[in-house]
Design an enzyme around this catalytic site. Structure first.
Site, PDB file in Angstrom:
ATOM      1  N   THR A  37       0.818  -1.220   0.000  1.00  0.00           N
ATOM      2  CA  THR A  37       0.000   0.000   0.000  1.00  0.00           C
ATOM      3  C   THR A  37       0.847   1.263   0.000  1.00  0.00           C
ATOM      4  O   THR A  37       0.467   2.276  -0.581  1.00  0.00           O
ATOM      5  CB  THR A  37      -0.914  -0.009   1.242  1.00  0.00           C
ATOM      6  OG1 THR A  37      -1.804  -1.114   1.111  1.00  0.00           O
ATOM      7  CG2 THR A  37      -1.697   1.268   1.394  1.00  0.00           C
ATOM      8  N   TYR A  51      -7.984   0.745  -3.262  1.00  0.00           N
ATOM      9  CA  TYR A  51      -6.865   1.197  -4.106  1.00  0.00           C
ATOM     10  C   TYR A  51      -6.180  -0.041  -4.640  1.00  0.00           C
ATOM     11  O   TYR A  51      -6.479  -1.167  -4.246  1.00  0.00           O
ATOM     12  CB  TYR A  51      -5.877   2.028  -3.261  1.00  0.00           C
ATOM     13  CG  TYR A  51      -5.399   1.272  -2.046  1.00  0.00           C
ATOM     14  CD1 TYR A  51      -6.049   1.428  -0.812  1.00  0.00           C
ATOM     15  CD2 TYR A  51      -4.369   0.336  -2.119  1.00  0.00           C
ATOM     16  CE1 TYR A  51      -5.660   0.704   0.294  1.00  0.00           C
ATOM     17  CE2 TYR A  51      -3.975  -0.403  -1.019  1.00  0.00           C
ATOM     18  CZ  TYR A  51      -4.627  -0.211   0.189  1.00  0.00           C
ATOM     19  OH  TYR A  51      -4.263  -0.936   1.295  1.00  0.00           O
ATOM     20  N   THR A 117       1.589  -4.399   4.172  1.00  0.00           N
ATOM     21  CA  THR A 117       1.453  -4.672   5.618  1.00  0.00           C
ATOM     22  C   THR A 117       0.889  -6.071   5.875  1.00  0.00           C
ATOM     23  O   THR A 117       1.023  -6.591   6.960  1.00  0.00           O
ATOM     24  CB  THR A 117       0.500  -3.650   6.260  1.00  0.00           C
ATOM     25  OG1 THR A 117      -0.773  -3.709   5.604  1.00  0.00           O
ATOM     26  CG2 THR A 117       1.081  -2.249   6.166  1.00  0.00           C
ATOM     27  N   ASP A 118       0.275  -6.700   4.866  1.00  0.00           N
ATOM     28  CA  ASP A 118      -0.356  -8.002   5.118  1.00  0.00           C
ATOM     29  C   ASP A 118       0.648  -9.033   5.620  1.00  0.00           C
ATOM     30  O   ASP A 118       0.347  -9.776   6.540  1.00  0.00           O
ATOM     31  CB  ASP A 118      -1.043  -8.535   3.848  1.00  0.00           C
ATOM     32  CG  ASP A 118      -2.344  -7.793   3.567  1.00  0.00           C
ATOM     33  OD1 ASP A 118      -3.068  -8.200   2.645  1.00  0.00           O
ATOM     34  OD2 ASP A 118      -2.605  -6.797   4.277  1.00  0.00           O
ATOM     35  N   LYS A 190       0.280  -7.367  12.613  1.00  0.00           N
ATOM     36  CA  LYS A 190      -0.828  -6.527  12.154  1.00  0.00           C
ATOM     37  C   LYS A 190      -2.067  -6.984  12.919  1.00  0.00           C
ATOM     38  O   LYS A 190      -2.531  -8.088  12.755  1.00  0.00           O
ATOM     39  CB  LYS A 190      -1.029  -6.694  10.651  1.00  0.00           C
ATOM     40  CG  LYS A 190      -2.068  -5.762  10.048  1.00  0.00           C
ATOM     41  CD  LYS A 190      -2.069  -5.898   8.528  1.00  0.00           C
ATOM     42  CE  LYS A 190      -3.048  -4.943   7.869  1.00  0.00           C
ATOM     43  NZ  LYS A 190      -3.028  -5.051   6.378  1.00  0.00           N
ATOM     44  N   GLU A 312      -2.182 -27.998  28.052  1.00  0.00           N
ATOM     45  CA  GLU A 312      -3.449 -28.345  27.401  1.00  0.00           C
ATOM     46  C   GLU A 312      -3.462 -29.818  26.965  1.00  0.00           C
ATOM     47  O   GLU A 312      -4.458 -30.507  27.046  1.00  0.00           O
ATOM     48  CB  GLU A 312      -3.622 -27.440  26.167  1.00  0.00           C
ATOM     49  CG  GLU A 312      -4.962 -26.803  26.081  1.00  0.00           C
ATOM     50  CD  GLU A 312      -6.042 -27.858  25.948  1.00  0.00           C
ATOM     51  OE1 GLU A 312      -7.024 -27.780  26.699  1.00  0.00           O
ATOM     52  OE2 GLU A 312      -5.881 -28.774  25.143  1.00  0.00           O
TER      53      GLU A 312
HETATM   54  N1  DGL Z   1      -2.374  -5.928  -0.411  1.00  0.00           N
HETATM   55  C1  DGL Z   1      -1.906  -5.526   0.906  1.00  0.00           C
HETATM   56  C2  DGL Z   1      -0.379  -5.703   0.975  1.00  0.00           C
HETATM   57  O1  DGL Z   1       0.307  -5.464  -0.040  1.00  0.00           O
HETATM   58  C3  DGL Z   1      -2.226  -4.088   1.177  1.00  0.00           C
HETATM   59  C4  DGL Z   1      -2.043  -3.772   2.617  1.00  0.00           C
HETATM   60  C5  DGL Z   1      -0.944  -2.770   2.851  1.00  0.00           C
HETATM   61  O2  DGL Z   1       0.150  -2.812   2.234  1.00  0.00           O
HETATM   62  O3  DGL Z   1      -1.149  -1.974   3.771  1.00  0.00           O
HETATM   63  O4  DGL Z   1       0.101  -6.113   2.035  1.00  0.00           O
END
Ligand code: DGL
Length: 355
Positions: A37, A51, A117-118, A190, A312
């Site tokens: 992103t 986007y 971020t993924d 995340k 557990e």
């Molecule tokens: N498609 C996600 C990625 O490239 C978008 C999320 C992001 O980068 O914040 O990880």
């Protein structure tokens, strides 16, 4: 003035001049762009969540924040241009090899990786395990594309370069930087998928960067970078041993576990409920798979806390491993790396205590 004194004075002056030049010389920070992103593009300024990721090239990202040049001599490398959910072992190993090559260069003081971020946490954790350096490595992303109102990427990138340029960042392990916050690659993830304060760690931040200045408050205690037994230079090819994750819930079936075994998966990370619980009706399936050589790691779907051994389920009796406080996606990477060295569950458990 004797000849000796003249030479001595000239030497002193030239040393002073060199010191002042070196003090004026800015650190060199490499920005390795992979997509995400932070390099995204939306149709309008109000598209903060709608986007296309991985569109804007690295030099455009750097030139959009001219103030970075006050912090360091910054050079961009376009390693990938990909949405991070699509990163596989091939891309992960390529990023690690490129970062490893860069930190070996004497003229490079630090590296920033711009990333989606993924799976930012996976890449940061992997680099923390396999790149031997004390130079700062900072993985940074953004939750809004640069085309959006109040985009967070430019300030995140500015702070990440400030962090990578700071001598105080040396020896801190691989860091993640988002939303002014310095996070340890090892235990940050995340946790919110639509806010700019998306990342956090249950063990707290390492510090903050405010107006280009890092402020430190704590350090990690686990093995990492120079203290790691793993090294990207020892890993050949473009894939790691196949390790997959199963997700715990009510009313589960053994189908996924059996399918993974048929597909040649070497280890299963079971993201169990609670303290990594396995429902009684699945114990025999997992025990049989273990007896056939499959490594079983009990992780938890619960975000915080850590999985206790033998609490557990009788892990000693079943010869299962626990992921401790590592989330399932990081447990998957550590297990895959471990399997490049050993199949011993005792050794793997040691690694989960130490990394
Ligand atoms: N498609 C996600 C990625 O490239 C978008 C999320 C992001 O980068 O914040 O990880």
């Amino acid at each position: 003035m004797t000849q000796y004194k003249m030479v001595k004075t000239l030497l002193t002056l030239s040393m002073g001049a060199m010191l002042s030049i070196s003090a004026l010389a800015k650190p060199t920070v490499m920005v390795v762009a992979t997509g995400g992103t932070i390099a995204g593009a939306g149709a309008s300024a109000t598209n903060s969540a709608t986007y296309t990721a991985a569109k804007v090239p690295v030099d455009t990202l750097i030139n959009a924040v001219p103030q970075i040049k006050d912090l360091a001599d910054v050079k961009g490398v376009q390693a990938l241009q990909i949405a991070s959910e699509s990163i596989t072992d091939k891309e992960l190993l390529s990023i690690a090899r490129q970062v490893n090559d860069l930190v070996k260069k004497p003229e490079v003081n630090g590296v920033v990786i711009t990333h989606g971020t993924d799976t930012l946490e996976e890449t940061a954790f992997f680099l923390n395990l396999v790149v031997h350096t004390d130079k700062p490595i900072v993985v940074v992303g953004s939750m809004r594309p640069p085309s959006a109102l109040s985009a967070d990427g430019p300030l995140n990138l500015y702070g990440a370069v400030a962090l990578a340029a700071s001598p105080e960042s040396k020896g801190k392990g691989v860091m993640m930087f988002m939303n002014d916050t310095i996070l340890a690659a090892r235990d940050s993830s995340k946790r919110i998928n639509i806010h700019t304060n998306a990342f956090d760690s249950q063990w707290g931040a390492l510090g903050m960067v405010v107006e280009g200045k890092p402020y430190w408050f704590r350090q990690g205690v686990k093995r990492q970078t120079n203290n790691s037994e793993f090294n990207i230079e020892d890993i050949k090819g473009d894939s790691l041993p196949l390790v997959q994750i199963t997700y715990g819930s009510d009313s589960m079936t053994p189908v996924a576990y059996e399918a993974y075994a048929k597909a040649g998966v070497k280890a299963i990370i079971n993201a169990g409920t609670g303290n990594g619980s396995v429902p009684n009706y699945l114990v025999d399936t997992l025990r049989n798979l273990r007896q056939q050589g499959m490594i079983i790691v009990r992780a938890s779907r619960v975000q915080d806390g850590f999985v206790l051994r033998n609490a557990e389920k009788p892990d000693d009796e079943y010869d299962w491993v626990v992921a401790h406080d590592l989330n399932p996606q990081k447990a998957r990477l550590l297990t895959a790396l471990a399997l490049t060295k050993t199949n011993s569950t005792k050794e793997l458990q040691r690694m989960f205590w130490q990394y």
